[in-house]
Motif scaffolding. Structure first.
Motif, mmCIF file in Angstrom:
data_model
loop_
_atom_site.group_PDB
_atom_site.id
_atom_site.type_symbol
_atom_site.label_atom_id
_atom_site.label_comp_id
_atom_site.label_asym_id
_atom_site.label_seq_id
_atom_site.Cartn_x
_atom_site.Cartn_y
_atom_site.Cartn_z
ATOM 1 N N ASP A 132 12.493 -6.805 6.252
ATOM 2 C CA ASP A 132 11.529 -6.076 6.104
ATOM 3 C C ASP A 132 10.511 -5.026 7.980
ATOM 4 O O ASP A 132 10.064 -6.273 8.658
ATOM 5 C CB ASP A 132 10.624 -7.188 6.476
ATOM 6 C CG ASP A 132 8.958 -6.987 5.896
ATOM 7 O OD1 ASP A 132 8.844 -5.829 5.576
ATOM 8 O OD2 ASP A 132 8.675 -7.842 5.598
ATOM 9 N N GLU B 74 5.747 -1.785 -1.690
ATOM 10 C CA GLU B 74 5.199 -3.361 -1.719
ATOM 11 C C GLU B 74 4.125 -3.301 -1.532
ATOM 12 O O GLU B 74 3.590 -2.612 -1.070
ATOM 13 C CB GLU B 74 6.323 -3.673 -0.050
ATOM 14 C CG GLU B 74 5.316 -5.197 -0.006
ATOM 15 C CD GLU B 74 5.682 -5.693 1.210
ATOM 16 O OE1 GLU B 74 6.013 -5.111 2.151
ATOM 17 O OE2 GLU B 74 5.841 -6.391 1.370
ATOM 18 N N HIS C 207 3.893 -0.821 2.446
ATOM 19 C CA HIS C 207 3.051 -0.807 1.989
ATOM 20 C C HIS C 207 1.740 -0.563 1.001
ATOM 21 O O HIS C 207 1.138 0.840 1.808
ATOM 22 C CB HIS C 207 1.767 -1.996 2.584
ATOM 23 C CG HIS C 207 2.666 -2.841 3.375
ATOM 24 N ND1 HIS C 207 2.630 -4.370 3.840
ATOM 25 C CD2 HIS C 207 3.007 -2.492 4.933
ATOM 26 C CE1 HIS C 207 3.409 -4.992 4.666
ATOM 27 N NE2 HIS C 207 3.479 -3.932 5.289
ATOM 28 N N HIS D 93 9.592 -3.257 11.349
ATOM 29 C CA HIS D 93 8.844 -2.756 10.500
ATOM 30 C C HIS D 93 9.126 -0.969 12.269
ATOM 31 O O HIS D 93 7.574 -0.937 12.347
ATOM 32 C CB HIS D 93 7.171 -2.995 11.234
ATOM 33 C CG HIS D 93 6.666 -3.581 10.148
ATOM 34 N ND1 HIS D 93 7.349 -4.742 9.324
ATOM 35 C CD2 HIS D 93 5.830 -2.933 9.195
ATOM 36 C CE1 HIS D 93 6.635 -5.098 7.766
ATOM 37 N NE2 HIS D 93 5.435 -3.821 8.155
ATOM 38 N N HIS E 5 9.830 -0.368 6.393
ATOM 39 C CA HIS E 5 8.553 0.363 6.618
ATOM 40 C C HIS E 5 8.829 1.650 6.574
ATOM 41 O O HIS E 5 9.563 0.778 8.225
ATOM 42 C CB HIS E 5 7.496 -0.784 7.161
ATOM 43 C CG HIS E 5 7.330 -2.285 6.130
ATOM 44 N ND1 HIS E 5 6.653 -1.769 4.811
ATOM 45 C CD2 HIS E 5 7.881 -3.113 5.814
ATOM 46 C CE1 HIS E 5 6.382 -2.456 4.416
ATOM 47 N NE2 HIS E 5 7.588 -3.515 4.862
HETATM 48 FE FE FE Z 1 6.802 -5.869 4.167
#
Ligand code: FE
Ligand code: AMP
Ligand code: ZN
Ligand code: FE
Length: 284
Positions: A241, A63, A38, A243, A8
Motif C-alpha cells: 500500500d 482499489e 483509488h 503511496h 499507488h
Molecule cells: Fe491503497
C-alpha cells in the motif's frame, strides 16, 4: 520470487510516477507488481510500459471505494480490462464525485478561516482521482499545517470539521463490476477496516481473494486472515500500500508476497475466462 500487489501512483494519491514506482519495484527485486490506484486505472498504461522495460510482470488493477453493512470496504480488482466501457463509466462517476468532494471540503476549510483555494488542490493533485491526501498536502504547502498528520488530525479525519463522507458503491456491485471487466476481486486490508463479520457476505457476492499481507497487519493478523482465506477458499493477496515516501522511506519492499500467490491469481483468472464466466460477446 516475490510480488507487491498493492501500490499507488500520482494517478491517485501516491506521489511516485509509474516510472519511479517501477524503478523502485525493480530495485526491490520484485518479479510482479500490481497498480491499485483509488477509483482509477489511468496510471496502468504507463505502469505497464515501465514494468515491461524493467522486466517486471504487471497486473492492471484498481482499489474501489465501496461499502457493505455500514463498513467502508476497499475492493481490489486485479487483471482488469482497463478498456472495459462499464468499468470506465463507473470510474468516471467516482472521479466526478471525488472532484465535487474537494470543493465541499475546501468550502468547509474556508468557513474555518483557512483561505485554501480549490485550484491549489487540483494543481497539486494533477489527476482525475483527487482525495484527502491532496488537500492535506495543499494545507502543508500553504503553511496552515506542519505536516500531513496534523492536517488529518485537525481537519480531514472522519468526524473532523472539514471531513465530507466519500461516495461509495455497494461492495457486491463492485465485485460484480470487477468480474464484468474480466478481473478478480480481493478484499483490501481487512485488518484496518474491522469488517470480519461481513466477509461471508462478500464471499457470497463472489469475492475471490483476501489481502492477508499488508503493511498494517501484524504477524498474528496476517495469520488470522490466511486461515480465513483457507476456510473460505479465497485467493491470498497482499502488498505494501505504498503511496510514496512515508516517514523517510517508501513502503514498497516492506511486504513481500510469495510469487505463488500471483500464479494462483492468474490461474483463477484464466480459468474463469475459459469457462466464459466473463464478458460474453455483445454483453453491455
Ligand atoms: Fe491503497
Ligand atoms: P480519501 O480517498 O480521500 O478518503 O483519502 C483516503 C486516503 O488518505 C488513504 O488511502 C490514505 O492514503 C490517506 N490517509 C488516510 N488517513 C490518513 C492519515 N491519518 N494520515 C495520512 N494519510 C491518511
Ligand atoms: Zn490512498
Ligand atoms: Fe485502502
Amino acid at each position: 520470487m516475490f510480488a507487491d500487489l498493492h501500490l499507488h501512483t500520482n494517478f491517485s494519491d501516491g506521489t511516485y510516477t509509474p516510472e519511479e514506482l517501477a524503478g523502485h519495484a525493480q530495485r526491490c527485486g520484485f518479479r510482479a507488481v500490481a497498480l491499485t490506484d483509488h477509483d482509477t486505472v489511468d496510471g496502468c498504461a504507463r505502469m505497464a510500459a515501465s514494468c515491461e522495460s524493467a522486466g517486471l510482470e504487471f497486473i492492471p488493477a484498481a482499489e474501489l471505494t465501496t461499502e457493505m453493512g455500514g463498513h467502508e470496504v476497499h475492493v481490489l480488482g486485479y487483471y482488469l480490462d482497463i478498456q472495459n466501457p462499464r468499468l470506465g463509466e463507473q470510474l468516471r462517476r467516482f472521479q466526478e464525485v471525488r472532484r465535487g468532494r474537494v470543493f465541499e471540503m475546501v468550502a468547509r476549510l474556508n468557513e474555518l478561516n483557512i483561505p485554501l483555494q480549490t485550484e491549489a488542490v487540483f494543481a497539486l493533485a494533477n489527476c482525475r482521482s483527487p482525495g484527502r491526501p491532496h488537500i492535506a498536502r495543499a494545507l502543508v504547502q500553504g503553511g496552515w499545517c506542519s505536516g500531513l498528520d496534523e492536517a488529518f488530525e485537525r481537519f480531514l479525519k472522519k468526524g473532523k470539521p472539514a471531513w465530507v463522507p466519500k461516495f461509495k458503491i455497494g461492495a457486491a456491485e463492485a465485485i460484480e463490476l470487477v468480474h464484468h471487466a474480466g478481473g478478480l476481486a480481493s478484499l483490501a486490508h481487512p485488518g484496518i477496516n474491522h469488517c470480519d463479520e461481513i466477509i461471508p457476505d462478500l464471499v457470497a457476492a463472489g469475492l475471490d481473494g483476501l489481502e492477508c499481507f499488508h503493511t498494517k497487519h501484524s504477524t498474528s493478523t496476517t495469520q488470522r486472515y490466511l486461515e480465513m482465506a483457507d476456510k473460505h477458499q479465497l485467493l491470498v493477496t497482499g502488498g505494501s500500500d505504498c503511496h510514496g515516501m512515508s516517514k523517510g522511506r517508501p513502503l514498497i519492499g516492506s511486504i513481500k508476497v510469495p510469487y505463488e500467490c500471483v500464479e494462483r491469481l492468474r490461474d483463477r483468472m484464466q480459468r474463469r475466462a475459459v469457462e466464459g464466466g466473463f464478458l460474453l460477446a455483445g454483453d453491455p
